[in-house]
Each structure stands twice: as C-alpha cells, then as structure tokens.
Design an enzyme around this catalytic site. Structure first.
Site, PDB file in Angstrom:
ATOM      1  N   ASP A  78       0.601  -1.166   0.065  1.00  0.00           N
ATOM      2  CA  ASP A  78       0.029  -0.017  -0.235  1.00  0.00           C
ATOM      3  C   ASP A  78       0.873   1.251   0.087  1.00  0.00           C
ATOM      4  OD1 ASP A  78      -1.153  -2.134   1.090  1.00  0.00           O
ATOM      5  OD2 ASP A  78      -2.865  -1.141   2.016  1.00  0.00           O
ATOM      6  N   ASN A  97      -4.159   3.847  -0.599  1.00  0.00           N
ATOM      7  CA  ASN A  97      -4.119   5.022   0.222  1.00  0.00           C
ATOM      8  C   ASN A  97      -3.243   5.947  -0.385  1.00  0.00           C
ATOM      9  OD1 ASN A  97      -3.494   2.120   2.275  1.00  0.00           O
ATOM     10  ND2 ASN A  97      -5.270   3.396   2.772  1.00  0.00           N
ATOM     11  N   HIS A 150     -10.097   0.676   0.905  1.00  0.00           N
ATOM     12  CA  HIS A 150     -10.164   2.377   0.694  1.00  0.00           C
ATOM     13  C   HIS A 150     -10.367   2.600  -0.785  1.00  0.00           C
ATOM     14  CE1 HIS A 150      -9.275   3.632   4.553  1.00  0.00           C
ATOM     15  NE2 HIS A 150      -8.536   2.905   4.658  1.00  0.00           N
ATOM     16  N   HIS A 202      -6.463  -8.669   0.419  1.00  0.00           N
ATOM     17  CA  HIS A 202      -6.263  -7.481   1.365  1.00  0.00           C
ATOM     18  C   HIS A 202      -7.101  -7.890   2.629  1.00  0.00           C
ATOM     19  CE1 HIS A 202      -5.678  -3.075   1.711  1.00  0.00           C
ATOM     20  NE2 HIS A 202      -6.939  -3.162   2.209  1.00  0.00           N
ATOM     21  N   HIS A 241      -2.838  -4.389   3.411  1.00  0.00           N
ATOM     22  CA  HIS A 241      -3.761  -3.766   4.208  1.00  0.00           C
ATOM     23  C   HIS A 241      -3.310  -3.431   5.771  1.00  0.00           C
ATOM     24  CE1 HIS A 241      -7.458  -2.531   6.399  1.00  0.00           C
ATOM     25  NE2 HIS A 241      -7.455  -3.499   7.223  1.00  0.00           N
ATOM     26  N   HIS A 260      -0.354  -2.568   6.485  1.00  0.00           N
ATOM     27  CA  HIS A 260       0.900  -1.734   6.288  1.00  0.00           C
ATOM     28  C   HIS A 260       2.045  -1.970   7.299  1.00  0.00           C
ATOM     29  CE1 HIS A 260      -2.031   1.825   4.907  1.00  0.00           C
ATOM     30  NE2 HIS A 260      -2.404   0.588   4.382  1.00  0.00           N
TER      31      HIS A 260
HETATM   32 FE   LIG Z   1      -3.899   0.146   3.283  1.00  0.00          FE
HETATM   33 FE   LIG Z   2      -6.892  -1.537   3.412  1.00  0.00          FE
END
Ligand SMILES: [Fe+2]
Ligand SMILES: [Fe+2]
Length: 273
Positions: free
Chosen positions: A8, A40, A68, A154, A179, A181
């Site tokens: 991400d 993101n 997102h 994810h 997801h 991170h």
């Molecule tokens: Fe993310």
């Molecule tokens: Fe996410």
C-alpha cells in the site's frame, strides 16, 4: 519471470518514493511485471485517476486496492474504464470496476492478477473470498489460460490470510497480503510452490501510525474524541514489497525475498537477481 509487488502506497511521500525508486528497480532487476497496491495513495484515502496514471507511468503494470478503493468518489467513474485498476473481486455484483484481469508481462507471459478482500475483522458482508478466488481461477487456470497468477489478499487477520495462501497453494504463483501496512517476516514458498507473505507492508513513512500522522490516531486511543482529520505522514518513506522469481515452465515460485528500501526498517533486497 521476475515479479515485484509493492504494498500500500500511503500519501504523497509513499507515492514519491515509489515513483523515484520503481524505474531503477525495473531496470536493475530486469523486472517483467510489477503490481502496486494504491488504496491509500491519495492522502491516505483512495486513489485518483491522475495518481493511477502516474503509477503506471513509473512502471507498474497493474494497481490493486482494498477497502479504501472508493474513498475518492472519482474512482467510481474511472474504475470501469481503467482495466489496469482492480478493486476487490468479492465486492457485491454490480460494483464499479473489476476484481481481476489478464495482462501481458515484458517477457510475453500471460499474467492473471486478482484482488480479493478478507472478511475477518473487516467486512463480513462481502462474498466469500475463497470461493471468489476459486471462480476466478476456474476461468483462468494457471498453465492453461495464464502463465503466472498473482493474488493480492487485502485482509486484517493473519489467520484468514495464511489459510487463503494454503487454499491457493500450487494453483497460483503468488499470494501476498496487504492492508495492515506492517511487513511480516513470513515470506516463504508454500509446499505446493506458491510464494506467500502475510503482508507486504506499506510504501510510506513508518514514523507514523500506518502511514498517517501519529498524533491524531494516538489522541483517539487516549481520549476517544476526534480532534482533527487524519492526515498522511510526511517524513521520508520506506518502500516495502515482495520479489518473486516465477518459473516460466510451471508458473510456480522458485525464489522469494522481501524488499525494504528506506530510512527506518532494516534494508532487504533479493540476493538472487
Ligand atoms: Fe492500506
Ligand atoms: Fe486496507
């Protein structure tokens, strides 16, 4: 086939780090195919069409996303016409865009890319990602319709992620989680030959809360009263992902290595390229 996945991208600093590093990584490692998760990329929330185009121009072949995906409302209008932009495949029928696609790599290989989202601690109302993945693969089996198959899962729960990896082991080239991170240290080749990592980590500023300026998230843990909007952190970003050597003969993984380049996490590069 040489494959790179980047986790991400968070905010401007994450984007800039990817745009600066990716062209050099593609030429230094002679990469054949690159997938970047961009959910993101726009200030931490979603992705704009301009950012999608900049990411493709930097050398990504496909952008995957996650929960997102539609934070920027314009994604609802560009998702249907951008075939290199994926949203989770197990969203309800009729959702804008697509969840998987077939693409051509630089070496001529036909690459299936699919994006699915977990349900545990996330969105229990989504369709079952396991059956959704099975149905995508029944239309494009590895070795018949595609030469490599990349699945971005994810999801929040590592239990769901690792089970998803084992479910697809031997049927796809790569299952990589996104997801959370945070890059996990469990990159491996599963017994059936699928490269797996629970989470690729983010491309963003790690002096933060998941790429967002840490002050407001910390405030919300302490006081439960929001003081201001969440904003992406702005310090220098670390680029995180997964490198996989995929067999041209079987479409399964032969070598796997994490990639971490940046100021805060220990550096990691593949030693086989
Ligand atoms: Fe993310
Ligand atoms: Fe996410």
């Amino acid at each position: 086939m040489r494959f790179l996945f980047l986790g991400d991208m968070v905010g401007r600093t994450g984007r800039m780090a990817v745009f600066e590093r990716l062209p050099g990584l593609i030429s230094d490692y002679a990469l054949d195919f690159v997938v970047v998760n961009g959910e993101n990329a726009a200030g931490g929330f979603g992705v704009t069409e301009a950012i999608l185009h900049d990411t493709l121009a930097a050398g990504a072949d496909v952008m995957t996303t996650g929960n997102h995906v539609f934070d920027q409302p314009e994604a609802l209008s560009f998702a249907p016409r951008e075939d290199r932009f994926l949203r989770p495949a197990n969203y309800p029928k009729g959702t804008a865009g697509r969840g998987s696609g077939l693409y051509e790599a630089k070496n001529g290989a036909r690459v299936l890319v699919a994006n699915l989202m977990g349900r545990v601690f996330m969105h229990p109302e989504l369709d079952d990602p396991f059956h959704a993945a099975e149905s995508i693969l029944s239309d494009a089996p590895l070795g018949e319709v595609c030469d490599a198959a990349i699945f971005d899962f994810h999801a929040e729960a590592t239990s769901e992620k690792v089970c998803f990896g084992h479910f697809l082991d031997g049927k796809v080239s790569v299952v990589v989680g996104t997801h959370t991170h945070c890059p996990t240290a469990d990159h491996m080749i599963l017994p059936g030959g699928t490269a797996y990592q629970s989470d690729a980590g983010m491309c963003g500023d790690y002096d933060s809360s998941l790429g967002m300026d840490k002050e407001e998230p910390l405030n919300r843990f302490l006081s439960k009263v929001p003081k201001r909007r969440m904003e992406a952190a702005t310090g220098p970003a670390t680029v995180c992902g997964l490198c996989v050597e995929i067999s041209d003969r079987t479409g399964l993984a032969e070598k796997v290595s994490p990639l971490r380049l940046g100021p805060l996490l220990g550096e990691a590069r593949p030693d086989f390229w």
